[in-house]
Design an enzyme around this catalytic site. Structure first.
Site, mmCIF file in Angstrom:
data_model
loop_
_atom_site.group_PDB
_atom_site.id
_atom_site.type_symbol
_atom_site.label_atom_id
_atom_site.label_comp_id
_atom_site.label_asym_id
_atom_site.label_seq_id
_atom_site.Cartn_x
_atom_site.Cartn_y
_atom_site.Cartn_z
ATOM 1 N N GLY A 14 0.736 -1.114 0.049
ATOM 2 C CA GLY A 14 -0.073 0.139 0.062
ATOM 3 C C GLY A 14 0.925 1.245 -0.053
ATOM 4 O O GLY A 14 0.583 2.260 0.795
ATOM 5 N N ALA A 17 2.909 2.786 -5.146
ATOM 6 C CA ALA A 17 2.803 1.853 -6.213
ATOM 7 C C ALA A 17 1.289 1.146 -6.166
ATOM 8 O O ALA A 17 0.472 0.832 -7.113
ATOM 9 C CB ALA A 17 3.769 0.583 -6.597
ATOM 10 N N SER A 40 0.673 -3.494 5.269
ATOM 11 C CA SER A 40 1.074 -3.548 6.583
ATOM 12 C C SER A 40 1.651 -2.480 7.408
ATOM 13 O O SER A 40 2.585 -1.725 7.016
ATOM 14 C CB SER A 40 2.312 -4.505 6.766
ATOM 15 O OG SER A 40 3.147 -4.479 7.843
ATOM 16 N N VAL A 48 9.474 7.900 0.361
ATOM 17 C CA VAL A 48 10.066 9.312 -0.428
ATOM 18 C C VAL A 48 9.390 9.050 -1.970
ATOM 19 O O VAL A 48 8.423 8.227 -1.882
ATOM 20 C CB VAL A 48 11.555 8.908 -0.840
ATOM 21 C CG1 VAL A 48 12.186 9.509 0.439
ATOM 22 C CG2 VAL A 48 11.901 7.602 -1.072
ATOM 23 N N ALA A 51 8.636 13.963 -6.385
ATOM 24 C CA ALA A 51 8.582 14.705 -7.532
ATOM 25 C C ALA A 51 8.228 13.725 -8.727
ATOM 26 O O ALA A 51 8.691 12.753 -8.826
ATOM 27 C CB ALA A 51 10.199 15.327 -7.717
ATOM 28 N N LYS A 79 5.601 21.870 -10.722
ATOM 29 C CA LYS A 79 6.878 21.757 -11.226
ATOM 30 C C LYS A 79 6.992 21.896 -12.574
ATOM 31 O O LYS A 79 6.348 21.280 -13.537
ATOM 32 C CB LYS A 79 7.172 20.312 -10.677
ATOM 33 C CG LYS A 79 8.623 19.809 -11.259
ATOM 34 C CD LYS A 79 8.991 18.611 -10.850
ATOM 35 C CE LYS A 79 10.287 17.942 -11.562
ATOM 36 N NZ LYS A 79 10.671 16.598 -11.276
ATOM 37 N N LEU A 335 8.653 -0.210 -6.766
ATOM 38 C CA LEU A 335 10.042 -0.755 -6.546
ATOM 39 C C LEU A 335 10.314 -2.135 -6.819
ATOM 40 O O LEU A 335 11.341 -2.568 -6.721
ATOM 41 C CB LEU A 335 10.447 -0.253 -5.048
ATOM 42 C CG LEU A 335 10.179 1.311 -5.011
ATOM 43 C CD1 LEU A 335 10.276 1.641 -3.466
ATOM 44 C CD2 LEU A 335 11.192 1.906 -5.886
ATOM 45 N N THR A 346 11.730 9.416 -12.413
ATOM 46 C CA THR A 346 10.690 8.670 -13.257
ATOM 47 C C THR A 346 9.921 7.609 -12.712
ATOM 48 O O THR A 346 9.116 6.779 -13.258
ATOM 49 C CB THR A 346 12.136 8.183 -14.288
ATOM 50 O OG1 THR A 346 13.034 7.949 -13.394
ATOM 51 C CG2 THR A 346 12.227 9.170 -15.362
ATOM 52 N N ILE A 348 7.683 7.277 -10.189
ATOM 53 C CA ILE A 348 6.296 7.125 -10.424
ATOM 54 C C ILE A 348 5.622 7.125 -11.802
ATOM 55 O O ILE A 348 4.619 6.601 -11.845
ATOM 56 C CB ILE A 348 5.686 8.538 -9.347
ATOM 57 C CG1 ILE A 348 6.015 8.472 -8.055
ATOM 58 C CG2 ILE A 348 4.225 8.502 -9.605
ATOM 59 C CD1 ILE A 348 5.691 9.570 -7.069
HETATM 60 P P1 FAD Z 1 6.757 1.024 -0.814
HETATM 61 O O1 FAD Z 1 6.574 2.512 -0.594
HETATM 62 O O2 FAD Z 1 8.096 0.788 -0.049
HETATM 63 O O3 FAD Z 1 5.523 0.247 -0.394
HETATM 64 C C1 FAD Z 1 5.541 -1.227 0.050
HETATM 65 C C2 FAD Z 1 4.332 -1.713 0.557
HETATM 66 O O4 FAD Z 1 4.384 -3.253 0.714
HETATM 67 C C3 FAD Z 1 4.315 -1.073 1.785
HETATM 68 O O5 FAD Z 1 2.894 -0.852 1.883
HETATM 69 C C4 FAD Z 1 4.428 -2.356 2.752
HETATM 70 O O6 FAD Z 1 3.706 -2.213 4.040
HETATM 71 C C5 FAD Z 1 3.957 -3.368 1.799
HETATM 72 N N1 FAD Z 1 4.551 -4.587 2.374
HETATM 73 C C6 FAD Z 1 5.987 -5.078 2.112
HETATM 74 N N2 FAD Z 1 6.102 -6.334 2.934
HETATM 75 C C7 FAD Z 1 5.030 -6.665 3.291
HETATM 76 C C8 FAD Z 1 4.496 -7.911 3.918
HETATM 77 N N3 FAD Z 1 5.205 -8.778 4.149
HETATM 78 N N4 FAD Z 1 3.347 -7.799 4.605
HETATM 79 C C9 FAD Z 1 2.425 -6.765 4.105
HETATM 80 N N5 FAD Z 1 2.754 -5.594 3.561
HETATM 81 C C10 FAD Z 1 3.989 -5.477 3.163
HETATM 82 N N6 FAD Z 1 10.002 8.326 -7.384
HETATM 83 C C11 FAD Z 1 9.459 9.409 -8.031
HETATM 84 O O7 FAD Z 1 8.854 9.238 -9.038
HETATM 85 N N7 FAD Z 1 10.046 10.696 -7.938
HETATM 86 C C12 FAD Z 1 10.957 10.979 -6.798
HETATM 87 O O8 FAD Z 1 11.402 12.092 -6.549
HETATM 88 C C13 FAD Z 1 11.314 9.761 -6.073
HETATM 89 N N8 FAD Z 1 12.312 9.768 -5.041
HETATM 90 C C14 FAD Z 1 12.679 8.805 -4.428
HETATM 91 C C15 FAD Z 1 13.896 8.654 -3.631
HETATM 92 C C16 FAD Z 1 14.641 7.700 -3.113
HETATM 93 C C17 FAD Z 1 15.814 7.668 -2.098
HETATM 94 C C18 FAD Z 1 13.979 6.398 -3.368
HETATM 95 C C19 FAD Z 1 14.448 5.178 -2.720
HETATM 96 C C20 FAD Z 1 12.957 6.329 -4.202
HETATM 97 C C21 FAD Z 1 12.385 7.521 -4.947
HETATM 98 N N9 FAD Z 1 11.242 7.399 -6.028
HETATM 99 C C22 FAD Z 1 10.818 8.428 -6.418
HETATM 100 C C23 FAD Z 1 10.661 6.214 -6.068
HETATM 101 C C24 FAD Z 1 9.053 6.120 -5.284
HETATM 102 O O9 FAD Z 1 9.329 6.377 -3.999
HETATM 103 C C25 FAD Z 1 8.861 4.734 -5.487
HETATM 104 O O10 FAD Z 1 8.483 4.439 -6.705
HETATM 105 C C26 FAD Z 1 7.185 4.814 -4.879
HETATM 106 O O11 FAD Z 1 7.501 5.130 -3.693
HETATM 107 C C27 FAD Z 1 6.642 3.495 -4.961
HETATM 108 O O12 FAD Z 1 7.135 2.727 -4.030
HETATM 109 P P2 FAD Z 1 6.356 1.170 -3.655
HETATM 110 O O13 FAD Z 1 4.959 1.357 -3.462
HETATM 111 O O14 FAD Z 1 6.802 0.319 -4.705
HETATM 112 O O15 FAD Z 1 7.034 0.560 -2.490
#
Ligand code: FAD
Length: 499
Positions: A14, A17, A40, A48, A51, A79, A335, A346, A348
């Protein structure tokens, strides 16, 4: 006759993504599929990713997000581009502005005429021919004015900065209101069918099974389904993009709300600055081979707008992509599918385009291998093209003040990027393959901003008399300057329209 439709889609995660996927699928599927999301609270989100690039407007439109409401709910700002400081040489400063540069008139593209006139000392700096760059300089913002289709004011490209946690919350509200069912709890194990290895359920710590036909892995770096369960494999690009750590810290806002992201290169990496209404987001992306965590933290904290609001938060990553974003009945988005540093904001966008692709190739119970292969081919293409553009920023540096930058300037690069550099170096030419994300205008600004001057310009430029070209360039420059004059201040625009 369709008889083998899927019934249940389970989104694991959640973060940005997960909730973007949930909101988009709920909107598109209009209640005909059962959409479940597991997250979770204990694990939380990466938090993070604040942008974006202009394509996000399309996502917001598809899911029916009102812009003013969205900016208000996420403490967002507008932006117009990214300012790069110290990237070519220490002291250099240029902007990658969104949208167009100049205005085409004759046979050859605008920048070719500009290259000739620059060499003759008869052109102004490139930024003066770009409305988003000039507006950024003056902290102004206005969305495109549809009633002025022939003016630069009718063609302003922009994106957003926002608070990632507030964005996830905002999307959650939207998705739940459209029928997405949320399950809270830590997933302890993943159940797979013995026959073909397809995932059939995720099992929460308390023993609850969340079953589904299609699983979207949005579990972040850990890749709970795509990697830990299916062992899909990861392609490591650290040899091209060697930064592997980041420290993120919010700080008090600056007095002026700037309409652009800033990226400042340090000795072994770079620092982002993302202006929001209630705070500024900052982070230092660095290479652990060339600096220590303490040095990285010191460089970060020495370059903030105001007092830090928390301790710097460490994040580790490996740049690269999952060998297959779609494997069996699991599609990894966010991710979980791969990571490239946020230099051009890029990630998002990659989430958004993955969602669009998933909708385009949405499966039935047969999981047609041809569709899956095509999905993976397109994902790879997109990742590799963005990767090349990011590498360009590192490769094209002339810094001699640190071993990191020297190593980047000397490193071998992918052939696809070497080809693009060579095309530009010889005749200032640029090629955009198959509608890849970054346009010629983007490539031009980085080439130029990082001091790569073409040896020649396009031969057909000489068909026009020099004075006519000078007049043409000056005309474009003047129109842009006048347009920027009438644009409101960025903060004033938000105060008036997004409160
Ligand atoms: P996460 O936010 O890590 O979410 C993972 C989810 O999975 C969470 O809800 C967690 O609770 C759940 N989960 C994991 N394991 C379990 C489990 N065992 N049981 C239940 N739930 C679980 N993107 C941009 O477009 N612009 C930016 O400026 C930018 N800056 C960034 C800077 C950094 C340093 C980093 C690392 C990334 C950046 N990104 C940026 C990328 C952006 O942060 C991610 O693409 C975006 O936040 C998506 O993350 P996610 O949802 O894939 O993962």
């Amino acid at each position: 006759m369709q008889t083998d439709l899927l019934k249940t889609v389970v989104i694991v995660g959640g973060g940005t993504a997960g909730w973007m996927t949930a909101a988009a699928l709920a909107t598109t599927m209009k209640g005909r599929y059962d959409i479940r999301l597991v997250e979770s609270d204990e694990i939380g989100i990466v938090g993070v990713g604040e942008a974006t690039i202009p394509m996000i407007q399309l996502f917001n439109k598809i899911v029916g997000i009102d812009e003013a409401e969205f900016i208000k709910a996420t403490q967002g700002s507008f932006k117009l581009g990214i300012e790069f400081v110290n990237w070519g040489r220490v002291g250099d400063r240029y902007m990658h502005g969104f949208g167009k540069i100049g205005q085409d008139l004759w046979t050859v593209r605008f920048d070719q005429y500009w290259q000739k006139m620059r060499a003759l000392g008869r052109a102004q700096p490139l930024e003066q021919y770009c409305i988003t760059r000039m507006a950024s300089r003056q902290n102004k913002f206005l969305p495109p004015q549809p009633q002025l289709p022939n003016s630069p004011l009718g063609d302003i490209a922009y994106a957003y900065h926002f608070d990632a946690s507030l964005y996830a919350r905002f999307l959650r509200g939207l998705a739940e209101s459209r029928g997405v069912r949320r399950f809270e709890g830590r997933i302890d194990s993943v159940s797979q069918r013995p026959t073909d290895g397809h995932v059939d359920a995720v099992v929460l710590a308390g023993g609850q099974r969340v079953e589904g036909d299609l699983f979207i892995d949005c579990s972040g770096f850990r890749g709970l389904l795509i990697e830990q369960a299916l062992q899909t494999g990861y392609e490591d690009w650290t040899h091209w993009l060697p930064c592997d750590r980041a420290l993120a810290v919010p700080c008090e806002s600056a007095p002026t709300l700037t309409p652009y992201t800033r990226s400042t290169a340090h000795r072994a990496g770079w620092q982002w600055r993302i202006p929001l209404q209630h705070r500024t987001g900052n982070g230092h992306v660095y290479c652990s081979q060339f600096t220590t965590d303490d040095e990285a933290a010191a460089a970060l904290l020495a370059n903030l707008d105001g007092k830090p609001l928390a301790d710097p938060r460490p994040i580790r990553f490996t740049t690269g992509m999952r060998r297959q974003a779609w494997n069996k009945n699991v599609v990894a988005i966010g991710l979980a599918s791969g990571f490239m540093e946020p230099l051009e904001s890029t990630s998002i966008h990659l989430i958004q385009s993955s969602i669009q692709r998933l909708i385009d190739y949405f499966p039935d119970r047969g999981f047609n291998p041809v569709d899956v292969a095509e999905y993976n081919r397109q994902s790879r293409f997109e990742y590799e093209r963005i990767r090349d553009f990011i590498i360009l920023h590192y490769k094209l540096n002339q810094r001699d003040d640190s071993p990191f930058w020297k190593a980047c300037a000397e490193m071998p690069i992918p052939d696809s990027l070497a080809h693009k550099i060579e095309l530009f170096r010889t005749h200032g030419r640029m090629v955009r393959i198959d509608n890849e994300l970054f346009t010629e205008f983007s490539w031009l600004q980085v080439f130029e901003g990082q001091n790569l001057v073409p040896e020649r310009y396009h031969p057909l430029v000489d068909l026009q008399p020099e004075d006519a070209i000078a007049e043409y360039l000056e005309g474009v420059r003047e129109v842009i300057a006048k347009c920027v004059e009438v644009m409101p201040d960025h903060q004033a625009y938000i105060d008036k329209h997004c409160r």
